[in-house]
Design an enzyme around this catalytic site. Structure first.
Site, PDB file in Angstrom:
ATOM      1  N   HIS A  48      -9.248  17.622 -11.820  1.00 43.78           N
ATOM      2  CA  HIS A  48     -10.310  17.359 -12.162  1.00 43.78           C
ATOM      3  C   HIS A  48     -10.323  16.937 -13.645  1.00 43.78           C
ATOM      4  O   HIS A  48     -11.350  16.756 -14.490  1.00 43.78           O
ATOM      5  CB  HIS A  48     -11.491  18.450 -11.903  1.00 43.78           C
ATOM      6  N   CYS A  62     -12.113   1.936 -25.928  1.00 41.53           N
ATOM      7  CA  CYS A  62     -10.645   1.736 -26.436  1.00 41.53           C
ATOM      8  C   CYS A  62      -9.906   2.792 -26.067  1.00 41.53           C
ATOM      9  O   CYS A  62      -8.646   2.876 -26.417  1.00 41.53           O
ATOM     10  CB  CYS A  62     -10.780   1.611 -28.039  1.00 41.53           C
ATOM     11  N   ARG A  71     -20.653  27.608  -8.013  1.00 37.24           N
ATOM     12  CA  ARG A  71     -21.274  28.249  -6.691  1.00 37.24           C
ATOM     13  C   ARG A  71     -21.011  29.725  -6.679  1.00 37.24           C
ATOM     14  O   ARG A  71     -20.110  30.187  -7.709  1.00 37.24           O
ATOM     15  CB  ARG A  71     -20.890  27.568  -5.486  1.00 37.24           C
ATOM     16  N   SER A  92     -14.361  27.910  -3.755  1.00 32.31           N
ATOM     17  CA  SER A  92     -15.148  27.774  -2.521  1.00 32.31           C
ATOM     18  C   SER A  92     -14.601  26.941  -1.528  1.00 32.31           C
ATOM     19  O   SER A  92     -15.057  26.968  -0.312  1.00 32.31           O
ATOM     20  CB  SER A  92     -16.652  27.616  -2.897  1.00 32.31           C
TER      21      SER A  92
HETATM   22  P1  NAD Z   1     -16.825  26.987  -7.109  1.00 33.87           P
HETATM   23  O1  NAD Z   1     -17.733  27.252  -8.253  1.00 33.87           O
HETATM   24  O2  NAD Z   1     -17.408  25.926  -5.954  1.00 33.87           O
HETATM   25  O3  NAD Z   1     -16.428  28.210  -6.384  1.00 33.87           O
HETATM   26  C1  NAD Z   1     -15.885  29.389  -7.040  1.00 33.87           C
HETATM   27  C2  NAD Z   1     -15.744  30.355  -5.712  1.00 33.87           C
HETATM   28  O4  NAD Z   1     -15.184  31.326  -6.621  1.00 33.87           O
HETATM   29  C3  NAD Z   1     -16.799  30.844  -5.039  1.00 33.87           C
HETATM   30  O5  NAD Z   1     -16.789  30.755  -3.918  1.00 33.87           O
HETATM   31  C4  NAD Z   1     -17.031  32.497  -5.694  1.00 33.87           C
HETATM   32  O6  NAD Z   1     -17.505  33.281  -4.768  1.00 33.87           O
HETATM   33  C5  NAD Z   1     -15.693  32.908  -6.401  1.00 33.87           C
HETATM   34  N1  NAD Z   1     -15.385  33.715  -7.355  1.00 33.87           N
HETATM   35  C6  NAD Z   1     -16.171  33.847  -8.476  1.00 33.87           C
HETATM   36  N2  NAD Z   1     -15.566  34.855  -9.181  1.00 33.87           N
HETATM   37  C7  NAD Z   1     -14.516  35.064  -8.632  1.00 33.87           C
HETATM   38  C8  NAD Z   1     -13.394  36.214  -8.806  1.00 33.87           C
HETATM   39  N3  NAD Z   1     -13.314  36.840 -10.061  1.00 33.87           N
HETATM   40  N4  NAD Z   1     -12.192  36.160  -8.049  1.00 33.87           N
HETATM   41  C9  NAD Z   1     -12.404  35.610  -6.923  1.00 33.87           C
HETATM   42  N5  NAD Z   1     -13.125  34.527  -6.682  1.00 33.87           N
HETATM   43  C10 NAD Z   1     -14.410  34.550  -7.384  1.00 33.87           C
HETATM   44  O7  NAD Z   1     -15.540  26.331  -7.689  1.00 33.87           O
HETATM   45  P2  NAD Z   1     -14.572  25.361  -7.164  1.00 33.87           P
HETATM   46  O8  NAD Z   1     -14.248  25.504  -5.825  1.00 33.87           O
HETATM   47  O9  NAD Z   1     -13.584  25.241  -8.209  1.00 33.87           O
HETATM   48  O10 NAD Z   1     -15.475  24.199  -7.325  1.00 33.87           O
HETATM   49  C11 NAD Z   1     -15.650  23.086  -8.083  1.00 33.87           C
HETATM   50  C12 NAD Z   1     -16.036  22.164  -9.121  1.00 33.87           C
HETATM   51  O11 NAD Z   1     -16.480  23.131 -10.086  1.00 33.87           O
HETATM   52  C13 NAD Z   1     -14.788  21.657  -9.599  1.00 33.87           C
HETATM   53  O12 NAD Z   1     -15.203  20.380  -9.587  1.00 33.87           O
HETATM   54  C14 NAD Z   1     -14.602  22.246 -10.914  1.00 33.87           C
HETATM   55  O13 NAD Z   1     -14.053  21.064 -11.621  1.00 33.87           O
HETATM   56  C15 NAD Z   1     -15.894  22.796 -11.288  1.00 33.87           C
HETATM   57  N6  NAD Z   1     -15.999  23.925 -12.186  1.00 33.87           N
HETATM   58  C16 NAD Z   1     -15.013  24.253 -13.104  1.00 33.87           C
HETATM   59  C17 NAD Z   1     -15.040  25.371 -13.997  1.00 33.87           C
HETATM   60  C18 NAD Z   1     -13.746  25.608 -14.857  1.00 33.87           C
HETATM   61  O14 NAD Z   1     -13.206  24.821 -15.229  1.00 33.87           O
HETATM   62  N7  NAD Z   1     -13.740  26.916 -15.035  1.00 33.87           N
HETATM   63  C19 NAD Z   1     -16.260  26.078 -13.983  1.00 33.87           C
HETATM   64  C20 NAD Z   1     -17.275  25.633 -13.094  1.00 33.87           C
HETATM   65  C21 NAD Z   1     -17.053  24.493 -12.188  1.00 33.87           C
HETATM   66 ZN    ZN Z   2     -13.457   3.352 -29.157  1.00 38.63          ZN
END
Ligand code: NAD
Ligand code: ZN
Length: 246
Positions: free
Chosen positions: A120, A131, A36, A194
């Site tokens: 997560h 397995c 997002r 977010s």
């Molecule tokens: P999200 O994607 O919902 O939100 C990320 C937020 O970070 C946004 O509101 C955005 O505006 C903000 N953002 C972007 N760049 C930024 C920066 N440099 N500094 C500060 N804020 C910044 O992420 P979430 O809340 O972690 O949501 C959830 C789901 O997405 C989780 O289930 C997670 O597992 C998964 N996810 C993980 C990864 C990863 O492991 N890097 C990447 C994408 C999604």
């Molecule tokens: Zn196996």
């Protein structure tokens, strides 16, 4: 120094038990896109399909194609950024007690963070659905050259990432631990989330109800901005750098 940064610095100086809660925004500067917010997402593949357990059970091929063509390259080349290392330093000073992360990229651990709760899971770990044999991402990538979806080398079961898909429950042990540390902290620091995915949508509230200060650092606004003590809309690594330099 900005008033907000000054206030955050004062909070850091006074706090003895900080918990950081991190989301996808913390890893954007490591080259991993968010779901997002601005600059969000991969276009060709839909997270509501590749990160959804019902879809995976119906057609594991979709996830594994996405892994082979997109995720593997992104994750394998991602390195921790300044914000990850800032949290490691804070842990060494014993001010930061835990990092709770929604991220599945494993970058906190790679940076050297010791007390990390991965709510997560971790996409670098691959597990057999039959397995429970575990494989590395590299092993799965090698299998993918000849098989789609890749199969367990021991029992031929379907392999999956060791992550929580949409539609699955969070690991109870990690969730309990996250709730417990959120109840005890005196500063709950949100970085790049977010705050719309559960339980992210509960933990800041739990921390506040138990007397903690709440600070949110996120580029965009979140549903908790109104109840937070400090809100800074800027990149996490920039804010944390300002904090060290100020
Ligand atoms: P999200 O994607 O919902 O939100 C990320 C937020 O970070 C946004 O509101 C955005 O505006 C903000 N953002 C972007 N760049 C930024 C920066 N440099 N500094 C500060 N804020 C910044 O992420 P979430 O809340 O972690 O949501 C959830 C789901 O997405 C989780 O289930 C997670 O597992 C998964 N996810 C993980 C990864 C990863 O492991 N890097 C990447 C994408 C999604
Ligand atoms: Zn196996």
């Amino acid at each position: 120094m900005d008033k907000d940064i000054r206030e955050l610095k004062d909070c850091f100086n006074l706090s003895k038990n900080i918990v950081a809660f991190t989301g996808a925004g913390l890893s954007t500067e490591s080259g991993i896109p968010t779901y997002r917010g601005r600059g969000g997402l991969w276009t060709k593949y839909d997270p509501m399909k590749y990160a959804n357990i019902n879809y995976f059970l119906k057609d594991a091929t979709y996830y594994w194609e996405f892994f082979r063509d997109i995720r593997y390259k992104i994750i394998i080349s991602a390195k921790p950024n300044k914000a990850h290392y800032f949290l490691v330093e804070l842990e060494k000073q014993n001010k930061l007690k835990h990092v709770i992360t929604q991220n599945i990229d494993g970058l906190h651990k790679i940076a050297g963070q010791k007390r990390v709760i991965e709510l997560h899971g971790n996409t670098r770990e691959i597990v057999c659905m039959d397995c429970n044999k575990t494989l590395t991402m590299d092993e799965a990538f090698t299998l993918l050259k000849n098989q789609l979806p890749p199969r367990c080398t021991h029992c031929k079961g379907i392999l999956r990432p060791n992550t929580v898909f949409f539609g699955e429950s969070l690991p109870q042990k990690e969730l309990d631990k996250a709730i417990s540390v959120s109840k005890k902290c005196d500063l709950f620091l949100v970085l790049g989330s977010s705050l719309v995915v559960s339980p992210a949508s509960h933990l800041p509230q739990i921390a506040k109800e138990n007397g903690s200060l709440l600070a949110i650092i996120n580029i965009d606004s979140t549903p908790f901005d109104d109840v937070a003590d400090i809100v800074i809309h800027d990149a996490a690594s920039k804010v944390l750098s300002d904090l060290i330099e100020g």
